[in-house]
Design a protein around this motif. Structure first.
Motif, short mmCIF file in Angstrom:
data_model
loop_
_atom_site.label_atom_id
_atom_site.label_comp_id
_atom_site.label_asym_id
_atom_site.label_seq_id
_atom_site.Cartn_x
_atom_site.Cartn_y
_atom_site.Cartn_z
N ASP A 163 61.10 -83.32 28.65
CA ASP A 163 61.50 -82.78 27.57
C ASP A 163 60.12 -82.12 26.81
N ALA A 197 59.33 -78.52 26.94
CA ALA A 197 60.18 -77.62 26.24
C ALA A 197 59.70 -77.64 24.96
N MET A 198 58.87 -78.29 24.42
CA MET A 198 58.32 -78.50 23.05
C MET A 198 57.29 -77.30 22.77
N SER A 199 57.62 -76.06 22.76
CA SER A 199 56.76 -75.15 22.59
C SER A 199 56.24 -74.71 21.22
N ASP A 200 56.73 -75.47 20.27
CA ASP A 200 56.23 -75.20 18.92
C ASP A 200 56.31 -76.54 18.01
N THR A 254 60.00 -77.67 17.07
CA THR A 254 60.68 -78.26 18.24
C THR A 254 60.21 -79.64 18.41
N ALA A 266 61.43 -81.93 15.33
CA ALA A 266 62.82 -82.12 15.53
C ALA A 266 63.45 -83.26 16.68
N LYS A 267 62.39 -83.49 17.49
CA LYS A 267 62.99 -84.64 18.48
C LYS A 267 62.06 -85.80 18.29
#
Length: 418
Positions: free
Chosen positions: A396, A399-402, A405, A408-409
């Protein structure tokens, strides 16, 4: 890491054809004298004045072929892999470094109860050697006892046979190394310089123990105490350390982890590093979905197993004991400012920039407040992380490019001076 045939053989003999328990007393005894391996150019050379193999099932011819420098490496490794013996003893082993760079003498090496590349105990009583720095002068190496228990090098030997040792995994029930001292000359510093030109390294002790369920480690603890590094005062590193307010680097390390194969959860109870006159950094956490293959497979299998895991909780804590203040003072002197003025600037920058860098998430303001508080009064700083919707898979994070994101998780808690 690829190994030449000479290096494979060198490693075999240097580890005394490492092998662990399970073999009854066997009948044959063999003694070999004046064994020599390697050498030439920058290749190290291993000299063994006497090697004793007791209570073994190897015939004299097999043992001679295993130890003969002219035997093809694959054949020598194959014989070593099936070696069974009650005891292997090397009263002395001498390693001569390449290009006349010095030598190291190992004393009273013993392996007890070998079977199938496993050993009950491998030990050296100590070691002593010299480092020849040519015009820079000489240094020395001194070591106290080293003891390994309940070891299994079968996968390492198999990997060596294939020429890629990173695919091998070693097993050790216990490890202890004490009393290491190294002094090495710096070729870029004059021997007549104030304080001399020797780098000095000392290690008081390095210990570890692992409990296994079959081949899977279930409890792992380790500790390093008194790792001290002293640079020559006239060297660039020595001058920088002095400017930083340190005469030496004095470190300690501790590790404590547990793995439950049934639940596939790895608990990191403690992963910490301490520095005398500096501070302490500690990590702990819980990780799920950790496949047993992560501990036992080859390199590709271990990597694949790692990607299936997740983070359930991760905590980082730093307690300052002078490191931050020294860092600020060192940098302030370089830019011509006072430490107090620099801390004030950094605190204001953190308060203004961090909320922007976190994408305006409310957590950014709490992080900025904690960072600013630590900069103004550096005592302690802690970060705790967990997933808002449950465990976070390692995949995961890719996928945290910013920041949006990420926040948010991730539930991120940052606290200073508490």
């Amino acid at each position: 890491m690829r190994l030449s045939a000479a290096r494979v053989r060198f490693a075999i003999v240097a580890l005394f054809c490492a092998a662990v328990p399970a073999s009854p007393a066997l009948a044959l005894d063999h003694v070999f004298e004046n064994l020599v391996y390697g050498g030439g150019g920058d290749e190290p050379q291993l000299r063994v004045p006497r090697l004793e193999i007791r209570d073994t099932d190897l015939s004299l011819d097999e043992a001679r072929r295993m130890l003969d420098a002219q035997t093809p490496a694959e054949e020598a490794v194959a014989i070593a892999a099936r070696l069974r013996a009650g005891r292997i003893a090397l009263p002395e082993a001498r390693i001569v470094f390449g290009e006349g760079m010095g030598e190291l003498v190992l004393r009273q090496g013993v392996i007890e109860t070998l079977a199938g590349a496993r050993f009950a105990k491998l030990s050296f009583a100590g070691a002593q050697g010299r480092i020849d720095g040519k015009a820079a002068g000489e240094g020395e190496i001194v070591s106290g006892p080293m003891i390994l228990t309940d070891g299994d090098f079968s996968k390492l030997i198999e990997a060596a046979r294939k020429g890629d040792v990173v695919d091998g995994v070693a097993r050790l029930g216990g490890f202890s190394w004490t009393g290491l001292r190294v002094a090495a000359p710096d070729k870029d510093v004059s021997r007549a310089a104030a304080g001399g030109n020797l780098w000095r390294l000392e290690l008081a002790s390095l210990t570890g123990a692992t409990t296994y369920a079959g081949d899977i480690p279930t409890r792992m603890v380790g500790k390093m105490e008194g790792l001290v590094v002293v640079a020559p005062p006239a060297s660039e590193a020595g001058r920088e350390l002095a400017g930083f307010g340190l005469e030496k680097v004095d470190l300690g390390f501790a590790f404590d982890g547990q793995y439950d194969p049934a639940t596939k959860v790895f608990a990191l109870n403690d992963y910490s590093m301490t520095g005398a006159g500096a501070g302490a950094l500690r990590a702990s956490g819980s990780f799920g979905g950790v496949e047993p293959a992560f501990f036992t497979g080859d390199q590709a299998t271990r990597l694949a197993a790692a990607l299936t895991g997740d983070v359930r909780a991760l905590n980082l804590t730093y307690v300052d004991n002078g490191l931050f203040q020294k860092s600020v003072a060192f940098y302030a002197a370089g830019v011509g400012k006072t430490p107090a003025a620099l801390r004030s600037e950094w605190a204001m920058m953190a308060g203004g920039l961090l909320p922007l860098l976190t994408g305006g998430d409310p957590a950014g303001f709490r992080i900025a407040e904690a960072v600013s508080a630590f900069i103004r009064e550096p005592r302690s700083f802690s970060v705790s992380m967990k997933g808002k919707a449950g465990p976070l898979r390692f995949m995961d994070f890719a996928a945290m490019s910013d920041p949006a994101t990420f926040f948010a998780k991730v539930d991120l808690t940052v606290v200073a001076n508490k």
